[in-house]
Enzyme design. Sequence first.
Site, PDB file in Angstrom:
ATOM      1  N   THR A 136       0.849  -1.199   0.000  1.00  0.00           N
ATOM      2  CA  THR A 136       0.000   0.000   0.000  1.00  0.00           C
ATOM      3  C   THR A 136       0.881   1.243   0.000  1.00  0.00           C
ATOM      4  O   THR A 136       0.684   2.175  -0.799  1.00  0.00           O
ATOM      5  CB  THR A 136      -0.931  -0.014   1.231  1.00  0.00           C
ATOM      6  OG1 THR A 136      -1.802  -1.143   1.110  1.00  0.00           O
ATOM      7  CG2 THR A 136      -1.753   1.257   1.341  1.00  0.00           C
ATOM      8  N   ASN A 172      -5.324  -9.556  -7.953  1.00  0.00           N
ATOM      9  CA  ASN A 172      -5.457 -10.318  -6.718  1.00  0.00           C
ATOM     10  C   ASN A 172      -6.759 -11.096  -6.636  1.00  0.00           C
ATOM     11  O   ASN A 172      -6.832 -12.135  -5.998  1.00  0.00           O
ATOM     12  CB  ASN A 172      -5.328  -9.382  -5.509  1.00  0.00           C
ATOM     13  CG  ASN A 172      -6.064  -8.083  -5.679  1.00  0.00           C
ATOM     14  OD1 ASN A 172      -5.848  -7.344  -6.641  1.00  0.00           O
ATOM     15  ND2 ASN A 172      -6.963  -7.795  -4.750  1.00  0.00           N
ATOM     16  N   GLN A 215       1.036  -9.899  -6.488  1.00  0.00           N
ATOM     17  CA  GLN A 215       0.515 -11.268  -6.537  1.00  0.00           C
ATOM     18  C   GLN A 215       1.337 -12.182  -7.439  1.00  0.00           C
ATOM     19  O   GLN A 215       1.087 -13.395  -7.464  1.00  0.00           O
ATOM     20  CB  GLN A 215      -0.954 -11.260  -6.989  1.00  0.00           C
ATOM     21  CG  GLN A 215      -1.892 -10.542  -6.029  1.00  0.00           C
ATOM     22  CD  GLN A 215      -2.069 -11.256  -4.689  1.00  0.00           C
ATOM     23  OE1 GLN A 215      -1.657 -12.401  -4.505  1.00  0.00           O
ATOM     24  NE2 GLN A 215      -2.671 -10.564  -3.725  1.00  0.00           N
ATOM     25  N   SER A 228       5.062  -7.035  -1.863  1.00  0.00           N
ATOM     26  CA  SER A 228       4.598  -7.084  -0.470  1.00  0.00           C
ATOM     27  C   SER A 228       5.123  -8.344   0.210  1.00  0.00           C
ATOM     28  O   SER A 228       5.113  -9.421  -0.385  1.00  0.00           O
ATOM     29  CB  SER A 228       3.065  -7.091  -0.468  1.00  0.00           C
ATOM     30  OG  SER A 228       2.584  -7.346   0.832  1.00  0.00           O
ATOM     31  N   GLY A 229       5.552  -8.212   1.475  1.00  0.00           N
ATOM     32  CA  GLY A 229       6.102  -9.362   2.203  1.00  0.00           C
ATOM     33  C   GLY A 229       5.080 -10.427   2.538  1.00  0.00           C
ATOM     34  O   GLY A 229       5.303 -11.617   2.296  1.00  0.00           O
ATOM     35  N   HIS A 230       3.915 -10.003   3.074  1.00  0.00           N
ATOM     36  CA  HIS A 230       3.007 -11.034   3.595  1.00  0.00           C
ATOM     37  C   HIS A 230       2.312 -11.815   2.496  1.00  0.00           C
ATOM     38  O   HIS A 230       1.672 -12.839   2.774  1.00  0.00           O
ATOM     39  CB  HIS A 230       2.000 -10.434   4.598  1.00  0.00           C
ATOM     40  CG  HIS A 230       0.942  -9.555   4.014  1.00  0.00           C
ATOM     41  ND1 HIS A 230      -0.364  -9.957   3.916  1.00  0.00           N
ATOM     42  CD2 HIS A 230       0.997  -8.299   3.529  1.00  0.00           C
ATOM     43  CE1 HIS A 230      -1.073  -8.953   3.390  1.00  0.00           C
ATOM     44  NE2 HIS A 230      -0.272  -7.948   3.146  1.00  0.00           N
ATOM     45  N   THR A 276      13.026   4.344  11.177  1.00  0.00           N
ATOM     46  CA  THR A 276      13.794   3.129  11.492  1.00  0.00           C
ATOM     47  C   THR A 276      13.135   1.928  10.826  1.00  0.00           C
ATOM     48  O   THR A 276      11.923   1.752  10.898  1.00  0.00           O
ATOM     49  CB  THR A 276      13.861   2.944  13.028  1.00  0.00           C
ATOM     50  OG1 THR A 276      14.447   4.124  13.570  1.00  0.00           O
ATOM     51  CG2 THR A 276      14.701   1.735  13.400  1.00  0.00           C
ATOM     52  N   CYS A 282     -16.638  -3.846   1.457  1.00  0.00           N
ATOM     53  CA  CYS A 282     -17.688  -3.604   2.432  1.00  0.00           C
ATOM     54  C   CYS A 282     -17.885  -2.103   2.608  1.00  0.00           C
ATOM     55  O   CYS A 282     -16.935  -1.372   2.833  1.00  0.00           O
ATOM     56  CB  CYS A 282     -17.287  -4.232   3.751  1.00  0.00           C
ATOM     57  SG  CYS A 282     -18.703  -4.790   4.661  1.00  0.00           S
TER      58      CYS A 282
END
Length: 382
Positions: free
Chosen positions: A72, A150, A180, A200-202, A238, A325
Amino acid sequence: MRIYLDANATYGGLRDVLEQVPHLSGAVHNPSAIHSAGQKARALIEQSRHSLRELINAPQGDYELFFTSGATESNNLALYLPFWQALNGRKKIQDLEYVISTVEHPSVLEPAARLKALGAKVTLCAPTVEAMMSAVSPTTNFISLMYANNETGILYPVDLLLSEVRGLAPQALIHTDAVQVVGRLPVSLRDLGVDLLTISGHKIGAFPGVGALVVRDGIDNQATILGGAQEKRWRAGTENVPGIASFGLASRHHLEHLADNVTRMAERRDQLEAELCELGGVSSPFCHEQRLPNTTMLRFEGVDASDLVVALDLEGVCASTGSACSSGKPLPSTVLTACGLSEQEAAECVRFSFRADAEKQEVTEAISRIRLCLERMKEVEQ
Ligand code: PLP
C-alpha cells in the site's frame, strides 16, 4: 482441520521463515547505529535486499530497492512521485497526466482519485495494451498496470505495454503492482523493464507490515515520508528489521522452490476447479485467461458469495469474496464488474487461492465441505 485457501489475502508464514524467528535476535536493534549490535541488524537488511533483488532479477546498478511498510505504501509512494516533482516547481498539478487501469488495487485507485481531486488529469482505462495505447499521450507522466489481479488471478501484459507504450509516452513513469506475481511465477524486472515495481512481504510468506518499491536507477527521489536518511532517503524511519529479515527468508525459499511450486499450485487449483465445476451452477468465469497458477474465482449461481464464505469458515475453510464492504453492506467487486461480470454475477463469486504446500487431500476435503455448505444453503432456501 482448518483448510487455508486464501493465500492472496495473506500467504501465511512460511515454515522457512517461522523456524528462523528464534535466531533473529539481531533484528531488534537499530540498523543506523554504528555499534556492532546495530550492524547485525544492518547486515540482516542488506542480506534481505540481496535475496529480494535475486528473486525478481533487479540487479544493483539498474534498480534501487527500498523497503516500505507494505505494498500500500509502495503504491502510494509511486503514484505521488510526479506530484511531488510538480510541487517542487517543475510543473503545475493541473499539467500532470495519469493513466491507470480499472482493475488496480485500491492502494493505486485511491491515491489516483485524490490526485484527480487535487487537479491532475487521471484517465482510468481498461487493462489492455490497446486501451492504454489510446489513453496515453506524449505528455503522460505516469502509467500503472498491475502484473496480476489479486481477485481473478488474471495476468496483464506488462511487458507488451512497455514496448508499445514507451514510444507513445516517452516521459511517463511506468509502474506495475507485482504483489501477486512474486512467489507465484518467475519475475524478472530486468526483462520487464518497468520503472517502478511494487511488492509485499506477507503475500509471499513473510510477516505482514513490510513491502518494497523497486525504482529504476536515476529516477528523481521524491519521498513522501521524510525524516532520517534511511533507505537512501526514499523512506525515512527506522526500518522494520524483523519484517525485512522475514522478507529475505521468504525470498530465499521462493528462489529455491518456485519452479516446483508453480506446478503444485496449478495442480491444486485445477483439481478444485474441475471437481466443483462438475456440479450444476458452478463455473470458472476466468479459466480461459492467462492466470496465476494458484488462483481461481468461482461463480456459484444463485448463491450469495458472502453467505457462502461465512458458511465455509464455520466448516473450517478459509476463502474470500471479491466484494468490498461499505457501511456493513457488501458491494459487488468493481474488479469483477470491470472484467465483464454483472453485479449479480460478481456477488456470486468466491476466490480460492492456494499456498504451494496445500496437499491434494486437503483440496479433496475442501471440495466436500464446499458441497456440504451449498447443499445446506439450498435446504434453507427451500
Ligand atoms: N496490491 C495488491 C495487488 C494486493 O493484492 C494488495 C493486498 O491485498 C496490496 C497491493 C496491498 O498490500 P499490503 O497489504 O502489503 O499493503
